[in-house]
Design a protein around this motif. Sequence first.
Motif, mmCIF file in Angstrom:
data_model
loop_
_atom_site.group_PDB
_atom_site.id
_atom_site.type_symbol
_atom_site.label_atom_id
_atom_site.label_comp_id
_atom_site.label_asym_id
_atom_site.label_seq_id
_atom_site.Cartn_x
_atom_site.Cartn_y
_atom_site.Cartn_z
ATOM 1 N N GLU A 143 14.270 -7.128 -3.922
ATOM 2 C CA GLU A 143 13.544 -8.319 -4.397
ATOM 3 C C GLU A 143 12.097 -7.996 -4.697
ATOM 4 N N GLY A 144 11.660 -6.885 -4.348
ATOM 5 C CA GLY A 144 10.276 -6.540 -4.640
ATOM 6 C C GLY A 144 9.439 -6.401 -3.395
ATOM 7 N N SER A 145 8.204 -5.950 -3.590
ATOM 8 C CA SER A 145 7.323 -5.727 -2.460
ATOM 9 C C SER A 145 5.953 -6.308 -2.760
ATOM 10 N N VAL A 146 5.259 -6.646 -1.687
ATOM 11 C CA VAL A 146 3.856 -7.028 -1.832
ATOM 12 C C VAL A 146 3.065 -6.123 -0.904
ATOM 13 N N PHE A 147 2.269 -5.221 -1.485
ATOM 14 C CA PHE A 147 1.357 -4.407 -0.685
ATOM 15 C C PHE A 147 0.021 -5.126 -0.649
ATOM 16 N N HIS A 148 -0.555 -5.124 0.501
ATOM 17 C CA HIS A 148 -1.850 -5.809 0.585
ATOM 18 C C HIS A 148 -2.778 -4.967 1.427
ATOM 19 N N PHE A 149 -4.044 -5.054 1.071
ATOM 20 C CA PHE A 149 -5.041 -4.377 1.901
ATOM 21 C C PHE A 149 -6.353 -5.133 1.802
ATOM 22 N N THR A 150 -7.166 -4.887 2.737
ATOM 23 C CA THR A 150 -8.477 -5.541 2.736
ATOM 24 C C THR A 150 -9.532 -4.472 2.656
ATOM 25 N N ALA A 151 -10.669 -4.863 2.093
ATOM 26 C CA ALA A 151 -11.810 -3.964 2.033
ATOM 27 C C ALA A 151 -13.056 -4.768 2.329
ATOM 28 N N ILE B 133 -2.624 8.496 1.936
ATOM 29 C CA ILE B 133 -4.010 8.616 1.512
ATOM 30 C C ILE B 133 -4.642 7.244 1.331
ATOM 31 N N ALA B 134 -3.885 6.348 0.664
ATOM 32 C CA ALA B 134 -4.418 5.005 0.408
ATOM 33 C C ALA B 134 -4.773 4.304 1.714
ATOM 34 N N ARG B 135 -3.837 4.405 2.662
ATOM 35 C CA ARG B 135 -4.119 3.700 3.916
ATOM 36 C C ARG B 135 -5.316 4.313 4.620
ATOM 37 N N SER B 136 -5.405 5.631 4.592
ATOM 38 C CA SER B 136 -6.553 6.270 5.220
ATOM 39 C C SER B 136 -7.845 5.812 4.573
ATOM 40 N N LEU B 137 -7.826 5.706 3.250
ATOM 41 C CA LEU B 137 -9.037 5.261 2.542
ATOM 42 C C LEU B 137 -9.397 3.834 2.930
ATOM 43 N N GLY C 159 -10.905 -1.624 6.364
ATOM 44 C CA GLY C 159 -9.848 -2.592 6.104
ATOM 45 C C GLY C 159 -8.536 -2.171 6.690
ATOM 46 N N LYS C 160 -7.484 -2.931 6.349
ATOM 47 C CA LYS C 160 -6.155 -2.631 6.846
ATOM 48 C C LYS C 160 -5.190 -2.736 5.686
ATOM 49 N N MET C 161 -4.110 -2.010 5.833
ATOM 50 C CA MET C 161 -3.118 -2.064 4.775
ATOM 51 C C MET C 161 -1.788 -2.413 5.382
ATOM 52 N N GLY C 162 -1.006 -3.194 4.642
ATOM 53 C CA GLY C 162 0.322 -3.552 5.105
ATOM 54 C C GLY C 162 1.228 -3.817 3.940
#
Lengths: 793, 413
Positions: free
Chosen positions: A619-627, A599-603, A609-612
């Motif tokens: 070690e953890g994650s970094v989610f990033h997206f642009t709007a 859902i988040a990526r679709s939004l 924007g794009k999500m990745g």
Amino acid sequence: MKRSRLFLRVLLTLVALFGAATVLSALLAAWLLSDTLHAQYRSKGEAIAHTIANASVDHLLLARDAASLQAMVDLYAETEGVGYILVQDRDGEVMAHTFVPEVPAELRQRRKAGSVESLRIPGEGVYLDVSAPILEGEIGRVHVGMRQDVIDAGYWRSVRRQSLAGGLIGLAAVVAAYLLARRITRPLEQLTAHARKVASLEKLYEPTSPVSAELAPIAERTDEIGQLAQAFRHMIGALTEREMCLTWAEQSLRLSERKFRSLIENVSDVVLLLNDKGEATYVSPSLRDLLDFSAKEWIDRDPTLLIHPDDRAAFREALASCLPVEVPEGSTSIVGESASVEVRMLRADGSLRIVDAALCNLRSDLAVKGVVVTLRDITDRKRTVELQQARDAAEEASRLKSQFLTNISHEIRTPMHHILGLTELALGTNLDEEQRDYLETTKSSAEGLLTILNDILDFSRIEAGRLEIETAPFRIRDLVGDAMKLMAARAHAKGLELPWEVSEDVPEVVVGDANRLRRVLLNLVGNGIKFTARGEVGVVVRREPAGTAGAGRCALRFLVRDTGIGIAAEKQQMIFEPFVQADGTLTRKYGGTGLGLAIARSLVELMGGKMGVQSKLDEGSVFHFTAIVEEGSEQDVPREAAPSPEGLQGLRALVVDDNATNGRILATLLRSWGVEPVVVDGGPAALRALDEADARGEKYQLILVDAQMPEMDGYTLAGKITARLEGAGTLVMLSSADRAAGAARCRELGLSGYLTKPVKPAELLAALLAARAGTAGSAGSAGRRGRDEGYGK
Amino acid sequence: VSRCPAAWPVALVLLAWPAPPAGAADEIVIGMSAAFRGPSRGLGIELYRGARAWFDEVNRQGGVHGRKIRLVARDDGYDPAPAVANTLKLVNDDGAFLLFGYVGTPTTTRVLPLLERYKDESIYLFCPFTGAEPLRKGPYAGRVFNLRASYREETGGLVKHFVAIGRKRIAVFYQIDAYGRSGWDGVRIALGEKGLKMVGEATYRRGTRFAQSLKPQVEILRATSPDAIICVGSYAACAAFARDVRDAGWDVPIANVSFVGSENLLVLLERHGKQTSRDYTANLINSQVVPSYQRTKLPAVTLYRALMDKHRPEPPAELVEGTYQLVRYSFTSLEGFLDARLVVEVLRKLGKDPRRDQLRAAAEGLGELDLGLEQRVALGPARHQAMNEVYYTVVEKGEFVPLPDADWKRWRK
């Protein structure tokens, strides 16, 4: 170079003329000369004869000296042309002569005087005998013989000389005539050769060597030949020009013909030309593609045979309809009657193709003279329409399903709210432990069920394309702060920090879909909290470099970093698919529908924007997206009496927080308000800092203390500080724990303010200003919840 | 001025050159034009040699009144035109005091008008080697002084002798020119005096050589059946004629006149006789105007022979071409010797200061003179011919010997 016949004829004629003229003139001159010579010799002979006759008088009459007479005779005998001299006395006796060995009998007997006659003397030759009397013949006579051979020799010599001279003149004339004739005939020959060459040429114009250039030397002449050559050149020029035009026209015609032929033969449509008998006079090669028949085979055949027997009648009807009825004589013919019919045609393999046959009557067009039939294969088009209809039906079905789902969800949700509300109410009543436990469980199960329902609802909306992006101005910092605050309870329950910051270059007000943005942010932060056992889940918002989004717009990059379990590289793309989690087992361990990220990526994608994700296992994650948002202005979102940080100007602040990120964020905030912050990581350090400040005679007007710290918690520290400072400074407690309990302890300790982490800058400023004003309060206690969207768990 | 620089030195030399030696005080130039080349060159050469024999002797003895005699010779080849040209050169260029020893009738007769032309300068011709009549009679006779008898006297003598022995049919073979005509005329007149006519005549062209055939002439004359033939020609032609007559098997007596140059004739006939082993000298009678040089009893002949042997005169080297065999003694050179003696006597008479205008008077005043011959010679105003004697000779043993009158009867008919 081969001489032409004309040249030879001219030359021979000239030679013959000159030769004849020369010979004739020589003969004429010689004939005249012969007469002249004859007369000349005759008079010469007479002169000699008379001279001797006169001189002989004395010798014969007085001296009678023959020797003197002979001497005189000898003298005259030496004269040129004189053959003999004879002197006789009156008795005919020869007194002197010049003969050897004797006087010829012919002369001895002659007695005539004063005569001139031709005399042949055997063995001597022919002479012109001139006689003269001496003293009227009384004493004797003189004979002088002029040699005929000398006269003849003179004559012939003259003839020879004349002939020679004539010959030389003739030769010169011939040479001159040759040159003249050549001058005339040679250009003619060249012209002739040239004409022949031109006649044999396939093409007149040669760009490299113009044909007429060879004639230039001749054409420069000013005489008739030159005019002829010029005329010839002009003719060649005109011919060349005409030929060029012709060639050009021919070429354009050929090109045009080729173009149209190419057009016809390369269109997928089959073009047929039918004559009056309905036979095909032309069939374009695309018949092979359409029906797998050779176009040639169908020339002069009835193409109706290619049509399905059931459709033939329709075709014939169409054909008949485009043929005009017999028009009366003289009336304007009707051009371009057309008709169109859809027929099935048989392929070579027996399969059927649906073909649209367009008929056009072009019989009056002289270039066509027939009916042009264009066959277009519409089988595939028909099939596509069918497919489209099928798809539309499927989509409609899907939409109805989504509608149904929505309706169902709504129908489910309403009773669910009732359940939750009533459970809440029930929990407020007096219950025993067992009842309370059941109700608590009921409440949490209902909440979980509601969340799942919401997710499903959203997803179905997105899938159905019914989710629309709204645009309205909002304050991005407020949005991020509110969202973080919303997640704070869950994070603090797990002992996780939630630091967040928005870069200064990010505008204060932007225009975009604040709800969707918050939803995505909450989802990511919620996931972070879910998959992180300890550490923190941080959010950073930056502005992408200018020009990424376009004028008046800016791209915001959101980074959500956690220190959780991480995601394996091979799973990193999968997690954005619906109903998928990084591990099937995880689903069970961590729960969830697996719809959140999808859902988040679709939004995000809806918002341009794009999500990745960037992640490393454990070690953890970094989610990033642009709007992409528009820059808004302050006026768009009015804020009543925005507090001014002026009152804080120049104050010194001590920030105590074991979380370095939090300390750094707070220091940055304080500096932006003109406060000079000193960050320490715990109670002991804070006390040392205060001691050092006291030692320097300085004071911290502001002290910000994190409530949850190892070694010494915030409250303990606050107690120690207040004990030392005696209210000299403003102490603000920042807590991530339960608010009500925190606030109560603060009041007990007499602290200036109490703020729940994560702290929104506005709240902090307000709290600090309030504390400075002496009014301790819980300025930031307001917990504006998001509308109706539930999230996470 | 000068287009050619070389002309200047030439002109200077010409200016500086002494005037023609006419007036030279110590010599007298005598000019002679004769045949030194060609078929008749023997005449000119021998005549010159004979004359030189006496001139050389006179010069050896001191000359004439102290003046040396210089004989200047020019060749005319027995042609009239060069003879005329030579005469002008001798008079104008060579400064000849007098002309002497011209050979031939056609040449000399052509020169005669020139002498008339130079009458005022007193050019005289002495002792020409010809017996032609124009030198003795007619308008120019006054300008010539002859030594020898005339052809008429020679031919007249021959005719007289032939007729005397019954040979009245006389034919003439003659050179078709003034010389031949002169001899022909002499025969004609001599015969006419006897009431006779020549029975035949044939001519030949001047310059005919010995090698040429004269058989047509022989045939012409033989057809007239002559008793004797009198030849008036040069030695080469007459020798050829005699050869062809004898070759034709015809022994008719042939008489030649003095001009023939007997010794030259004899040389040709004897040489040819040796080749063909025939005797061409029989029945050959030559009339002479000087005595035979064999007659050594004559003082003139004695002196001639002595001086010929003494001086051995050579022909002028510049004029003679090829080889010429000198004849020790000959009638011709004897005539030249006697000519020279006569001229020297005339010059002596002119005294120490000879002048041309006195020449005629000196010659005509010479009178009788004894040259050591049988008769005395004489010149006078009415006598311009010093001698009239004609001598007859025949060949015996390869030499011409005198033919006494009594011996003529051997050809009596």
